[in-house]
Design a protein around this motif. Structure first.
Motif, PDB file in Angstrom:
ATOM      1  N   ILE A   3      40.980  39.370  36.693  1.00 50.86           N
ATOM      2  CA  ILE A   3      41.007  40.792  37.067  1.00 50.86           C
ATOM      3  C   ILE A   3      42.084  41.052  38.120  1.00 50.86           C
ATOM      4  N   GLY A   4      43.091  40.196  38.142  1.00 55.37           N
ATOM      5  CA  GLY A   4      44.255  40.436  38.980  1.00 55.37           C
ATOM      6  C   GLY A   4      44.222  39.849  40.363  1.00 55.37           C
ATOM      7  N   GLY A   5      43.214  39.044  40.677  1.00 57.93           N
ATOM      8  CA  GLY A   5      43.138  38.438  42.000  1.00 57.93           C
ATOM      9  C   GLY A   5      43.885  37.127  42.072  1.00 57.93           C
ATOM     10  N   GLU A   6      44.108  36.658  43.283  1.00 60.06           N
ATOM     11  CA  GLU A   6      44.727  35.352  43.518  1.00 60.06           C
ATOM     12  C   GLU A   6      43.662  34.397  44.028  1.00 60.06           C
ATOM     13  N   ALA A   7      43.529  33.273  43.352  1.00 61.97           N
ATOM     14  CA  ALA A   7      42.519  32.284  43.729  1.00 61.97           C
ATOM     15  C   ALA A   7      43.148  30.901  43.775  1.00 61.97           C
ATOM     16  N   ARG A   8      42.534  30.028  44.507  1.00 59.20           N
ATOM     17  CA  ARG A   8      42.949  28.630  44.549  1.00 59.20           C
ATOM     18  C   ARG A   8      41.691  27.777  44.658  1.00 59.20           C
ATOM     19  N   ILE A   9      41.815  26.517  44.326  1.00 59.16           N
ATOM     20  CA  ILE A   9      40.660  25.612  44.365  1.00 59.16           C
ATOM     21  C   ILE A   9      40.912  24.524  45.403  1.00 59.16           C
ATOM     22  N   VAL A  10      39.943  24.344  46.259  1.00 57.09           N
ATOM     23  CA  VAL A  10      40.044  23.410  47.373  1.00 57.09           C
ATOM     24  C   VAL A  10      39.229  22.161  47.067  1.00 57.09           C
ATOM     25  N   ILE A  11      39.840  21.012  47.315  1.00 58.92           N
ATOM     26  CA  ILE A  11      39.161  19.719  47.151  1.00 58.92           C
ATOM     27  C   ILE A  11      38.870  19.157  48.530  1.00 58.92           C
ATOM     28  N   SER A  12      37.599  18.878  48.800  1.00 60.61           N
ATOM     29  CA  SER A  12      37.205  18.230  50.044  1.00 60.61           C
ATOM     30  C   SER A  12      36.636  16.851  49.698  1.00 60.61           C
ATOM     31  N   PRO A  13      36.220  16.066  50.671  1.00 63.77           N
ATOM     32  CA  PRO A  13      35.845  14.676  50.385  1.00 63.77           C
ATOM     33  C   PRO A  13      34.915  14.475  49.199  1.00 63.77           C
TER      34      PRO A  13
END
Length: 297
Positions: free
Chosen positions: A215-225
């Protein structure tokens, strides 16, 4: 000693050096062009590409030393200028190589070998392969649920972030945690997850990021331990007070005096949309980061 500095000896040393260092970037390119066979793990796929690249390097060097130099220059050019691999800069190749060595010698869950810049090669490719932000069904799911909870008055007041918050509310309220198959790290595509609304943290993160992007948003995926979650761009760091006010207004019971957590990258404001938090910008399950996987706009 003087023999080593003879032009012929120096040339042979340079050729051997190129023959060795060309293997890894060549394997990266092979892994992009040659897809894994069936359900082959990305680690095994990359290892095979690495072995194939080493064989090619040896054969080409024996055939023509000039050709291996031309290949080296060509690969650097591809890595630098080809839009398909614009995330694979020289710094990125070094990070991938470092990640591979750490994975071979230690437990990556105990060694924070990345800072918040980009994902490892293997995680990056697996997550991006699972993403479906342009799939019609994902788009329909996102449109329907981005307008489900907060009426237009809030949209006029808080803008498009209201749509992202509605998506968060729907997915978060209805999600049921289910473990992966035994001995397997399974990444569910959004078209599967949106029907089940069940899975583990990576399935949730991939569905959330795909839905926001559709729907036009900017997202990213974060990797933690030992965790994975989505962050959504909701403005610039100057907007933090307005965004905080919007979250407290739309999630009053969930926030209940709690803090709004965020990350700043290049002046942009990124809010945590994690399953383990009851509201956008909730507490981080694991503050330490291994990597951040970004997607093309």
């Amino acid at each position: 000693m003087t023999r080593f500095f003879r032009p012929t000896a120096l040339l042979n040393f340079a050729i051997r050096f190129i023959q060795i260092i060309i293997v890894f970037p060549m394997a990266v390119l092979f892994s992009f062009y040659i897809p894994p066979y069936n359900s082959m793990d990305y680690e095994l796929h990359f290892l095979l590409c690495l072995m194939f690249a080493a064989v090619v390097s040896v054969i080409v060097t024996k055939f023509s030393q000039k050709l291996i130099v031309v290949m080296f220059i060509g690969i650097l050019g591809i890595m630098a200028f080809n839009k398909t691999f614009k995330d694979q800069t020289l710094d990125g190749i070094y990070a991938d190589y470092n990640a591979m060595l750490v994975n071979m010698t230690s437990n990556p869950h105990k060694v924070s070998y990345f800072k918040p810049v980009r994902g490892t090669y293997f995680q990056d490719q697996r997550v991006k392969s699972a993403m479906q932000p342009t799939h019609p069904k994902v788009r329909a799911f996102a449109v329907e649920n981005s307008t489900r909870y907060f009426h237009d008055e809030y949209y006029r007041k808080f803008g498009k972030a209201t749509r992202y918050f509605s998506l968060f509310k729907h997915i978060r309220l209805n999600w049921k945690y289910v473990n992966d198959p035994l001995g397997m790290d399974y990444y569910s595509p959004p078209t599967e997850s949106m029907g089940l609304l069940a899975g583990d943290c990576d399935d949730y993160a991939i569905l959330m990021a795909s839905s926001v992007m559709s729907i036009g948003g900017e997202a990213r995926i974060v990797i933690s331990p030992s965790h994975m979650y989505t962050e959504v761009k909701v403005g610039t760091i100057e907007d933090i007070d307005e965004v905080s006010y919007a979250i407290r207004t739309l999630f009053p019971d969930e926030v209940n005096g709690g803090k709004i957590h965020f990350h700043e990258t290049g002046g942009d404001l990124w809010i945590n949309f994690d399953y383990t938090a009851s509201y956008p910008g909730g507490p981080f399950l694991e503050p330490e980061l291994y990597s951040v996987i970004t997607f093309n706009k």
